[in-house]
Design a protein around this motif. Sequence first.
Motif, short mmCIF file in Angstrom:
data_model
loop_
_atom_site.label_atom_id
_atom_site.label_comp_id
_atom_site.label_asym_id
_atom_site.label_seq_id
_atom_site.Cartn_x
_atom_site.Cartn_y
_atom_site.Cartn_z
N GLY A 222 18.17 17.49 -11.13
CA GLY A 222 18.60 18.78 -11.70
C GLY A 222 19.00 18.64 -13.33
N THR A 223 18.71 17.69 -13.93
CA THR A 223 19.16 17.26 -15.21
C THR A 223 17.75 17.80 -15.90
N LEU A 224 17.95 18.72 -17.08
CA LEU A 224 16.85 19.07 -17.87
C LEU A 224 16.13 17.99 -18.55
N TYR A 225 14.87 17.70 -18.74
CA TYR A 225 14.25 16.98 -19.54
C TYR A 225 13.51 17.72 -20.38
N MET A 226 13.82 17.66 -21.70
CA MET A 226 12.73 18.36 -22.69
C MET A 226 12.27 17.41 -23.93
N TYR A 227 10.85 17.64 -24.11
CA TYR A 227 10.14 16.83 -25.04
C TYR A 227 9.12 17.99 -25.68
N LEU B 295 4.30 27.70 -24.47
CA LEU B 295 4.41 29.13 -24.61
C LEU B 295 5.56 29.73 -23.86
N LEU B 296 5.96 29.09 -22.62
CA LEU B 296 6.93 29.42 -21.88
C LEU B 296 8.29 29.15 -22.60
N CYS B 297 8.34 27.98 -23.12
CA CYS B 297 9.49 27.76 -23.87
C CYS B 297 9.80 28.45 -25.23
N ARG B 298 8.88 28.64 -25.83
CA ARG B 298 8.78 29.88 -27.09
C ARG B 298 9.35 30.93 -26.42
N SER B 299 8.79 31.59 -25.60
CA SER B 299 9.24 32.97 -25.14
C SER B 299 10.47 33.07 -24.37
N LEU B 300 11.16 31.79 -24.01
CA LEU B 300 12.40 31.70 -23.40
C LEU B 300 13.44 31.26 -24.54
N HIS B 301 12.82 30.75 -25.62
CA HIS B 301 13.85 30.32 -27.03
C HIS B 301 14.40 29.10 -26.23
N LEU B 302 13.82 27.95 -25.52
CA LEU B 302 14.21 26.85 -25.14
C LEU B 302 13.80 25.90 -25.96
N LYS B 303 14.83 24.78 -26.48
CA LYS B 303 14.59 24.08 -27.70
C LYS B 303 15.03 22.71 -27.18
N VAL B 304 14.29 21.70 -27.54
CA VAL B 304 14.82 20.23 -27.20
C VAL B 304 15.90 19.67 -27.79
N PRO B 305 16.28 19.86 -28.89
CA PRO B 305 17.57 19.50 -29.28
C PRO B 305 18.88 20.06 -28.79
N VAL B 306 18.56 21.35 -27.96
CA VAL B 306 19.91 21.98 -27.60
C VAL B 306 19.77 21.58 -25.93
N TRP B 307 18.68 21.49 -25.21
CA TRP B 307 18.94 21.38 -23.93
C TRP B 307 18.30 20.13 -23.39
N ALA C 249 18.51 16.48 -21.66
CA ALA C 249 19.54 15.71 -21.06
C ALA C 249 20.75 16.69 -20.62
N GLN C 250 20.46 18.02 -20.62
CA GLN C 250 21.63 18.74 -20.19
C GLN C 250 21.71 19.44 -18.71
N ILE C 251 22.70 19.72 -18.25
CA ILE C 251 22.64 20.18 -16.93
C ILE C 251 22.53 21.92 -16.90
N PRO C 252 21.83 22.78 -16.26
CA PRO C 252 21.87 24.08 -16.41
C PRO C 252 23.29 24.65 -16.34
N ASP C 253 23.52 25.68 -17.40
CA ASP C 253 24.87 26.18 -17.24
C ASP C 253 24.51 27.62 -16.81
N PRO C 254 25.36 28.08 -15.93
CA PRO C 254 25.13 29.29 -15.21
C PRO C 254 25.54 30.69 -16.27
N GLU C 255 26.37 30.12 -17.40
CA GLU C 255 26.42 31.21 -18.70
C GLU C 255 25.30 31.54 -19.65
#
Length: 237
Positions: A79-84, A147-159, A161-167
């Motif tokens: 459940g840990t996020l892996y972004m690259y 394209l998915l990450c760009r549309s949702l504004h998901l960035k490697v440096p932010v997310w 090795a992080q756990i999803p945060d309900p907030e």
Amino acid sequence: MSATNSFHRAPNPLPRAFFRRDSRELAVHLLGKVIRHYHQGHWLSARIIETEAYLREEKGSHASLGLTHSRRALFMEAGTLYMYYARGGDSLNISAAGEGDGVLIKSGYPVVDDISGPDSLALMQELNPAANGQVRPTTRLCNGQTLLCRSLHLKVPVWNAQIPDPEQLLIDDDGYRPHQIIQATRLGIPLGRDEHLPYRFVDAAYAPWCTRNPLGRTRQEGRDYQLIDDVSEWKAC
């Protein structure tokens, strides 16, 4: 309730136990779930329509190259996020039960509902315009991992090795279930790196809008893909 109101939590985020399963099974069961990211006062949302599973033991996996700081998420709790970065764009993955195993979120489809209203969709289109600067069609807004990450504004440096945060960022179960799933080989795997493994999964209802339609005119069932009808009973072989 619109996304601009005070509501700041999706109704049914997946529990951590959901991710504690074989990556191939996780890839199947993630189809239909909704990724929601809270950004600029809006929940940006996309339904997961295409996934790829990876096992540490096979050569197509990043984890097969060993543990590094950037790949540490694959070796962390399920459940840990892996972004690259993939071809210069951000890419979202989630660790599974096996150490080093994970699932790539390959494509999504924008969701407009009582949590993510039209203003949310407009912001997604603003974040991810077409190459000519015009508004990107809804069907092409999230049909690819970057394209998915760009549309949702998901960035490697932010997310990474992080756990999803309900907030802020979560995967939501809104009750939708795919009626049929397509199983095929993954895309972009180099020759000699277990490119033959059928670890790509697509919600058949959304096949025209994934990265590449697995039901193309020259494709044949049994040769190029398999159909999974009873998703609840499907198990990785």
